[in-house]
Design a protein around this motif. Structure first.
Motif, mmCIF file in Angstrom:
data_model
loop_
_atom_site.group_PDB
_atom_site.id
_atom_site.type_symbol
_atom_site.label_atom_id
_atom_site.label_comp_id
_atom_site.label_asym_id
_atom_site.label_seq_id
_atom_site.Cartn_x
_atom_site.Cartn_y
_atom_site.Cartn_z
ATOM 1 N N LEU A 30 -3.595 3.558 16.508
ATOM 2 C CA LEU A 30 -3.888 4.633 17.444
ATOM 3 C C LEU A 30 -4.374 5.854 16.674
ATOM 4 O O LEU A 30 -3.839 6.184 15.617
ATOM 5 N N ALA A 31 -5.381 6.532 17.229
ATOM 6 C CA ALA A 31 -5.921 7.759 16.638
ATOM 7 C C ALA A 31 -5.588 8.925 17.546
ATOM 8 O O ALA A 31 -5.642 8.805 18.776
ATOM 9 N N PHE B 164 9.477 0.886 18.570
ATOM 10 C CA PHE B 164 8.210 0.554 17.934
ATOM 11 C C PHE B 164 8.411 0.463 16.424
ATOM 12 O O PHE B 164 9.034 1.339 15.820
ATOM 13 N N HIS B 165 7.893 -0.596 15.825
ATOM 14 C CA HIS B 165 7.838 -0.684 14.374
ATOM 15 C C HIS B 165 6.518 -0.048 13.962
ATOM 16 O O HIS B 165 5.441 -0.571 14.269
ATOM 17 N N ALA B 166 6.571 1.113 13.319
ATOM 18 C CA ALA B 166 5.369 1.924 13.130
ATOM 19 C C ALA B 166 5.241 2.415 11.701
ATOM 20 O O ALA B 166 6.218 2.492 10.944
ATOM 21 N N SER B 167 4.014 2.752 11.350
ATOM 22 C CA SER B 167 3.726 3.471 10.111
ATOM 23 C C SER B 167 2.701 4.540 10.446
ATOM 24 O O SER B 167 1.850 4.352 11.320
ATOM 25 N N ASP C 16 -0.047 3.171 13.067
ATOM 26 C CA ASP C 16 -0.114 1.729 13.279
ATOM 27 C C ASP C 16 1.198 1.256 13.881
ATOM 28 O O ASP C 16 2.282 1.581 13.374
ATOM 29 N N VAL C 17 1.105 0.486 14.957
ATOM 30 C CA VAL C 17 2.292 -0.029 15.641
ATOM 31 C C VAL C 17 2.269 -1.546 15.571
ATOM 32 O O VAL C 17 1.256 -2.185 15.906
#
Length: 261
Positions: free
Chosen positions: A75-76, A136-139, A239-240
């Motif tokens: 996602l932006a 959510f697993h996110a960076s 990023d998810v």
């Protein structure tokens, strides 16, 4: 005989046709205790662009870390939410006043700044009462960011009806301060720079029915119009993981593992 004890908790069932300009009788759902054994936390796990339907006895457990080769959704940050009408700021008030839902549509989603994950259509009505959460697993490319989640009921024609929403701001990386109490709102993220970890978004309580033929859908973006964004830098990217490590948790009434009523 003595009167029966009052319920521990009552939810007013959401009635889309209800209006402050009409006479209608509210419908309440009573629970003798809370948490109630009648409410089963049911997980819809992200699988690509879909939400995998709940499995029997899928209980809240630590999510396994995703494998590097499995999918992520980037996602932006953008100046709007990525969704068309039906923004959280307006929908609850206009809905309550006029009894008319503000609709958004799947085809109008800006796929660079928002994502929509859709479950299979309901074979029977689904009743949801309680507080939905999304994990959510996110960076993130930056230390500060916001994840805004929305739960929709999606009609077969792609029309989206907003059911609940919420956002989580991350202002700092590192562990929570020692003075933080268990129920305090957290704005820290105990993940090292460049690393990935879980972000939990707690949404507003709801009590509603998803009609048969409609699908549960989870919307995600980096901007909630009801609050200031933790980071409005257009270079922000998040990023998810959409390989099962991220999930929507719904409090489903009268079900085991998410079965419909």
């Amino acid at each position: 005989p003595p009167p029966p004890p009052p319920p521990a908790l009552s939810f007013q069932l959401r009635q889309p046709e209800a209006s402050v300009f009409k006479n209608y009788v509210p419908v309440y759902l009573d629970f003798d205790s809370w948490p109630s054994p009648r409410v089963q936390p049911s997980s819809y796990r992200l699988r690509g662009d879909a939400l995998a339907p709940p499995q029997a006895r899928d209980v809240a457990a630590p999510s396994p870390p995703p494998k590097a080769e499995e999918c992520t959704r980037r996602l932006a940050y953008g100046p709007d939410t990525g969704f068309s009408g039906g923004v959280p700021l307006l929908s609850p008030f206009v809905s309550a006043a006029a009894g008319v839902q503000i609709k958004s549509y799947r085809r109008a989603i800006n796929s660079s700044s928002a994502a929509l994950f859709v479950a299979p259509p309901q074979a029977a009505p689904l009743r949801v009462c309680g507080i939905p959460n999304a994990t959510f697993h996110a960076s993130s490319s930056m230390d500060r960011f916001q994840l805004a989640a929305r739960v929709f009921s999606m009609a077969p024609n792609g029309e989206l009806e907003l059911l609940s929403f919420g956002a989580r701001d991350v202002w700092h990386r590192g562990p929570d301060p020692p003075y933080l109490r268990p129920d305090d709102v957290r704005d820290n993220w105990d993940v090292p720079a460049g690393g990935a970890g879980e972000v939990v978004v707690r949404m507003a309580a709801l009590c509603t029915d998803v009609p048969a033929g409609n699908a549960v859908a989870l919307g995600l973006s980096l901007h909630d119009p009801t609050r200031a964004a933790a980071n409005s830098d257009v270079a922000l990217r998040v990023d998810v993981g959409c390989c099962g490590a991220s999930a929507l948790w719904l409090p489903v009434v009268g079900a085991s593992g998410g079965a419909a009523l």
